[in-house]
Write a protein that holds these residues in place. Structure first.
Motif, PDB file in Angstrom:
ATOM      1  N   GLU A   1     -20.578  72.128 -64.982  1.00 57.54           N
ATOM      2  CA  GLU A   1     -20.350  71.227 -66.116  1.00 57.54           C
ATOM      3  C   GLU A   1     -20.887  69.814 -65.906  1.00 57.54           C
ATOM      4  OE1 GLU A   1     -16.499  69.484 -68.542  1.00 57.54           O
ATOM      5  OE2 GLU A   1     -16.432  71.543 -67.826  1.00 57.54           O
ATOM      6  N   PRO A   2     -20.775  69.215 -64.678  1.00 62.80           N
ATOM      7  CA  PRO A   2     -21.351  67.874 -64.479  1.00 62.80           C
ATOM      8  C   PRO A   2     -22.838  67.813 -64.797  1.00 62.80           C
ATOM      9  CG  PRO A   2     -19.879  68.400 -62.679  1.00 62.80           C
ATOM     10  CD  PRO A   2     -20.034  69.659 -63.483  1.00 62.80           C
ATOM     11  N   ALA A   3     -23.568  68.888 -64.507  1.00 64.21           N
ATOM     12  CA  ALA A   3     -25.005  68.893 -64.805  1.00 64.21           C
ATOM     13  C   ALA A   3     -25.222  68.793 -66.310  1.00 64.21           C
ATOM     14  CB  ALA A   3     -25.656  70.165 -64.252  1.00 64.21           C
ATOM     15  N   PHE A   4     -24.448  69.524 -67.083  1.00 63.99           N
ATOM     16  CA  PHE A   4     -24.544  69.437 -68.539  1.00 63.99           C
ATOM     17  C   PHE A   4     -24.184  68.035 -69.019  1.00 63.99           C
ATOM     18  CE2 PHE A   4     -24.400  73.941 -67.908  1.00 63.99           C
ATOM     19  CZ  PHE A   4     -25.068  74.493 -68.991  1.00 63.99           C
ATOM     20  N   SER A   5     -23.187  67.423 -68.394  1.00 64.23           N
ATOM     21  CA  SER A   5     -22.752  66.082 -68.784  1.00 64.23           C
ATOM     22  C   SER A   5     -23.859  65.062 -68.599  1.00 64.23           C
ATOM     23  CB  SER A   5     -21.523  65.676 -67.959  1.00 64.23           C
ATOM     24  OG  SER A   5     -21.085  64.379 -68.314  1.00 64.23           O
ATOM     25  N   VAL A   6     -24.525  65.134 -67.439  1.00 65.12           N
ATOM     26  CA  VAL A   6     -25.607  64.179 -67.154  1.00 65.12           C
ATOM     27  C   VAL A   6     -26.788  64.411 -68.091  1.00 65.12           C
ATOM     28  CG1 VAL A   6     -27.335  63.521 -65.442  1.00 65.12           C
ATOM     29  CG2 VAL A   6     -24.949  63.824 -64.759  1.00 65.12           C
ATOM     30  N   LEU A   7     -27.157  65.658 -68.300  1.00 71.39           N
ATOM     31  CA  LEU A   7     -28.313  65.964 -69.148  1.00 71.39           C
ATOM     32  C   LEU A   7     -28.073  65.572 -70.604  1.00 71.39           C
ATOM     33  CD1 LEU A   7     -29.305  69.444 -67.674  1.00 71.39           C
ATOM     34  CD2 LEU A   7     -30.414  67.229 -67.269  1.00 71.39           C
ATOM     35  N   VAL A   8     -26.884  65.846 -71.114  1.00 64.78           N
ATOM     36  CA  VAL A   8     -26.561  65.472 -72.492  1.00 64.78           C
ATOM     37  C   VAL A   8     -26.530  63.952 -72.640  1.00 64.78           C
ATOM     38  CG1 VAL A   8     -24.728  65.458 -74.234  1.00 64.78           C
ATOM     39  CG2 VAL A   8     -25.316  67.582 -73.066  1.00 64.78           C
ATOM     40  N   SER A   9     -25.899  63.267 -71.678  1.00 64.51           N
ATOM     41  CA  SER A   9     -25.822  61.802 -71.739  1.00 64.51           C
ATOM     42  C   SER A   9     -27.196  61.163 -71.620  1.00 64.51           C
ATOM     43  CB  SER A   9     -24.915  61.273 -70.613  1.00 64.51           C
ATOM     44  OG  SER A   9     -23.610  61.768 -70.751  1.00 64.51           O
ATOM     45  N   ARG A  10     -28.071  61.797 -70.828  1.00 62.77           N
ATOM     46  CA  ARG A  10     -29.403  61.225 -70.608  1.00 62.77           C
ATOM     47  C   ARG A  10     -30.317  61.419 -71.805  1.00 62.77           C
ATOM     48  NH1 ARG A  10     -33.230  58.939 -70.727  1.00 62.77           N
ATOM     49  NH2 ARG A  10     -34.892  58.593 -69.194  1.00 62.77           N
ATOM     50  N   PHE A  11     -30.384  62.618 -72.329  1.00 65.87           N
ATOM     51  CA  PHE A  11     -31.371  62.929 -73.358  1.00 65.87           C
ATOM     52  C   PHE A  11     -30.859  62.739 -74.791  1.00 65.87           C
ATOM     53  CE2 PHE A  11     -32.841  65.437 -69.676  1.00 65.87           C
ATOM     54  CZ  PHE A  11     -34.136  64.931 -69.572  1.00 65.87           C
ATOM     55  N   LEU A  12     -29.558  62.810 -74.996  1.00 64.65           N
ATOM     56  CA  LEU A  12     -29.028  62.617 -76.350  1.00 64.65           C
ATOM     57  C   LEU A  12     -28.417  61.242 -76.574  1.00 64.65           C
ATOM     58  CD1 LEU A  12     -27.362  66.085 -77.087  1.00 64.65           C
ATOM     59  CD2 LEU A  12     -29.666  65.277 -77.650  1.00 64.65           C
ATOM     60  N   LEU A  13     -27.811  60.671 -75.532  1.00 67.83           N
ATOM     61  CA  LEU A  13     -27.174  59.362 -75.670  1.00 67.83           C
ATOM     62  C   LEU A  13     -27.989  58.236 -75.062  1.00 67.83           C
ATOM     63  CD1 LEU A  13     -23.490  60.371 -74.836  1.00 67.83           C
ATOM     64  CD2 LEU A  13     -24.625  60.290 -77.070  1.00 67.83           C
ATOM     65  N   GLY A  14     -29.041  58.574 -74.294  1.00 68.50           N
ATOM     66  CA  GLY A  14     -29.901  57.556 -73.712  1.00 68.50           C
ATOM     67  C   GLY A  14     -29.327  56.872 -72.483  1.00 68.50           C
ATOM     68  N   ASP A  15     -28.274  57.431 -71.888  1.00 67.86           N
ATOM     69  CA  ASP A  15     -27.683  56.827 -70.695  1.00 67.86           C
ATOM     70  C   ASP A  15     -28.565  57.092 -69.475  1.00 67.86           C
ATOM     71  OD1 ASP A  15     -25.575  56.069 -72.267  1.00 67.86           O
ATOM     72  OD2 ASP A  15     -24.292  57.754 -71.680  1.00 67.86           O
ATOM     73  N   THR A  16     -28.535  56.180 -68.536  1.00 69.64           N
ATOM     74  CA  THR A  16     -29.269  56.356 -67.285  1.00 69.64           C
ATOM     75  C   THR A  16     -28.284  56.377 -66.122  1.00 69.64           C
ATOM     76  OG1 THR A  16     -29.609  53.961 -67.087  1.00 69.64           O
ATOM     77  CG2 THR A  16     -31.356  55.244 -68.159  1.00 69.64           C
ATOM     78  N   PHE A  17     -28.662  57.040 -65.053  1.00 67.89           N
ATOM     79  CA  PHE A  17     -27.788  57.193 -63.897  1.00 67.89           C
ATOM     80  C   PHE A  17     -28.552  56.870 -62.622  1.00 67.89           C
ATOM     81  CE2 PHE A  17     -26.387  60.059 -67.217  1.00 67.89           C
ATOM     82  CZ  PHE A  17     -25.023  59.806 -67.284  1.00 67.89           C
ATOM     83  N   PRO A  18     -27.838  56.508 -61.555  1.00 68.55           N
ATOM     84  CA  PRO A  18     -28.497  56.272 -60.268  1.00 68.55           C
ATOM     85  C   PRO A  18     -29.139  57.561 -59.750  1.00 68.55           C
ATOM     86  CG  PRO A  18     -26.268  55.358 -60.271  1.00 68.55           C
ATOM     87  CD  PRO A  18     -26.394  56.205 -61.505  1.00 68.55           C
ATOM     88  N   VAL A  19     -30.117  57.390 -58.870  1.00 71.69           N
ATOM     89  CA  VAL A  19     -30.826  58.539 -58.317  1.00 71.69           C
ATOM     90  C   VAL A  19     -29.889  59.531 -57.633  1.00 71.69           C
ATOM     91  CG1 VAL A  19     -32.566  59.247 -56.625  1.00 71.69           C
ATOM     92  CG2 VAL A  19     -32.978  57.260 -58.086  1.00 71.69           C
ATOM     93  N   PRO A  20     -28.868  59.068 -56.858  1.00 70.01           N
ATOM     94  CA  PRO A  20     -27.975  60.045 -56.224  1.00 70.01           C
ATOM     95  C   PRO A  20     -27.283  60.994 -57.209  1.00 70.01           C
ATOM     96  CG  PRO A  20     -27.676  57.903 -55.206  1.00 70.01           C
ATOM     97  CD  PRO A  20     -28.569  57.699 -56.401  1.00 70.01           C
ATOM     98  N   VAL A  21     -27.039  60.525 -58.424  1.00 65.24           N
ATOM     99  CA  VAL A  21     -26.405  61.386 -59.424  1.00 65.24           C
ATOM    100  C   VAL A  21     -27.332  62.546 -59.783  1.00 65.24           C
ATOM    101  CG1 VAL A  21     -25.577  61.520 -61.808  1.00 65.24           C
ATOM    102  CG2 VAL A  21     -24.943  59.568 -60.362  1.00 65.24           C
ATOM    103  N   TYR A  22     -28.597  62.205 -60.019  1.00 64.75           N
ATOM    104  CA  TYR A  22     -29.565  63.256 -60.350  1.00 64.75           C
ATOM    105  C   TYR A  22     -29.753  64.220 -59.176  1.00 64.75           C
ATOM    106  CZ  TYR A  22     -30.808  60.401 -64.408  1.00 64.75           C
ATOM    107  OH  TYR A  22     -30.771  59.693 -65.583  1.00 64.75           O
ATOM    108  N   LEU A  23     -29.761  63.672 -57.955  1.00 64.49           N
ATOM    109  CA  LEU A  23     -29.938  64.541 -56.782  1.00 64.49           C
ATOM    110  C   LEU A  23     -28.753  65.491 -56.604  1.00 64.49           C
ATOM    111  CD1 LEU A  23     -31.419  62.006 -54.187  1.00 64.49           C
ATOM    112  CD2 LEU A  23     -32.634  63.751 -55.527  1.00 64.49           C
ATOM    113  N   SER A  24     -27.552  65.023 -56.984  1.00 64.76           N
ATOM    114  CA  SER A  24     -26.370  65.882 -56.840  1.00 64.76           C
ATOM    115  C   SER A  24     -26.410  67.085 -57.766  1.00 64.76           C
ATOM    116  CB  SER A  24     -25.092  65.082 -57.099  1.00 64.76           C
ATOM    117  OG  SER A  24     -24.993  64.717 -58.479  1.00 64.76           O
ATOM    118  N   LEU A  25     -27.254  67.014 -58.798  1.00 70.73           N
ATOM    119  CA  LEU A  25     -27.358  68.131 -59.727  1.00 70.73           C
ATOM    120  C   LEU A  25     -28.082  69.323 -59.112  1.00 70.73           C
ATOM    121  CD1 LEU A  25     -28.246  66.331 -63.086  1.00 70.73           C
ATOM    122  CD2 LEU A  25     -26.001  66.850 -62.120  1.00 70.73           C
TER     123      LEU A  25
END
Length: 342
Positions: A149-173
């Protein structure tokens, strides 16, 4: 309730492939600063213990809910009705609590219900999808996929809401996605409907959490009452669809069959899983009012570990070493995601 039921060694099957007939197995002021500084450690310690207790209760309720769902769906494979009964039970519990003043009724208006509607839609979809998944595959496999579920959360927030996250967040996916994929590929009882149900549930609950944050912001409704209102609205949304998809005739035949095969215990299974479903989600929403998202995420990770391990032991789910490795990698990735979000 569920734990009091005596189970035999032949109560369960290593399913799950869809069958035509179910298998029945089972700021302080300067002058007071010194006083407050001396009292602060005790206050923090008490609060910390209370938070740990809240997380522990959430985990126990989550396990009991899922165990009950597994038992009911083995004997009564009608996930749409099972989902409806869960929402109906929770709604009835809260209506009685408000009527008897055990709990204070929320003060709501039309705007509140308008804001709640998209949350209810997402909650309904996620709830039904997860139940459908557990009716087709082992509960442990459903939760391995839901740990993504966290992977879906990051992807939805990034591509639909325009939120950005630190690199470690993306690596944790990476370990989350990789672990889930490995577990799915090596699952002995893989079923596409069960897999897609868990995936849809992940996506729906991400939207539910996003809408919930917006809906609860600035509102005076407590977490407990917010989820109660959510249950009532979800019940109104789900009921007509449940009737259309399954219908009273199928329910009556399935219910009679389950009672004849299982006996009166089956009624207690249905009641218990419905009650625990509501209590689990109610405590979850109450937790969000009291603890940080990070703490809640870590607690949720621990819950998934206990659910997966316990369900494998109780339901004798066959697990290959490579499958267990995939589950462990996915859970590790979820923990790393929680740390990266700090």
């Amino acid at each position: 309730m569920i734990s009091s039921v005596k189970l035999t060694a032949t109560s369960f099957t290593n399913r799950k492939l869809p069958l035509p007939k179910p298998q029945y197995f089972l700021q302080p002021t300067s002058q007071n600063s010194s006083v407050e500084q001396s009292a602060r450690p005790t206050k923090l310690t008490s609060l910390g213990r209370w938070r740990l207790t809240l997380i522990s209760r959430t985990s126990r309720l989550g396990w009991r809910r899922l165990r009950g769902s597994e038992l009911v769906l083995n004997a009564f494979p009608y996930p749409w009705l099972t989902s409806t009964l869960s929402l109906a039970t929770g709604s009835l519990m809260m209506l009685i609590s408000w009527a008897t003043r055990i709990a204070d009724a929320p003060k709501t208006d039309l705007e509140f219900w308008k804001t709640l509607f998209p949350v209810a839609v997402a909650h309904t979809i996620g709830h039904v999808a997860a139940t459908v998944s557990m009716s087709k595959v082992a509960v442990s496999f459903t939760h391995i996929i839901k740990s993504g579920e966290p992977a879906f959360s990051v992807l939805v927030s990034r591509f639909l809401l325009g939120d950005t996250f630190p690199v470690p967040v993306y690596l944790s996916l990476l370990p989350i996605i990789g672990g889930c994929a490995l577990a799915a590929v090596t699952e002995l009882n893989f079923n596409m409907t069960g897999f897609m149900g868990a995936m849809i549930s992940n996506l729906a609950f991400v939207f539910r959490n996003i809408f919930s944050k917006k809906g609860m912001k600035g509102k005076s409704v407590s977490g407990m009452n917010y989820y109660a209102c959510l249950s009532i609205l979800s019940l109104l949304i789900l009921t007509p669809f449940a009737i259309a998809v399954e219908g009273p005739k199928m329910w009556a035949a399935g219910w009679e069959n389950a009672i004849s095969q299982i006996g009166p215990h089956f009624i207690w299974w249905v009641a218990a899983q419905s009650v625990f479903y509501h209590l689990y989600n109610q405590v979850s929403y109450m937790s969000l009012d009291q603890i940080s998202p990070l703490t809640f995420s870590i607690g949720n990770t621990m819950k998934r570990i206990s659910v997966i391990v316990s369900s494998i032991i109780i339901f004798h789910t066959p697990v290959q070493p490579i499958n267990a490795l995939g589950a462990a990698i996915a859970i590790l990735g979820t923990f790393l995601y929680s740390q990266a979000k700090l």
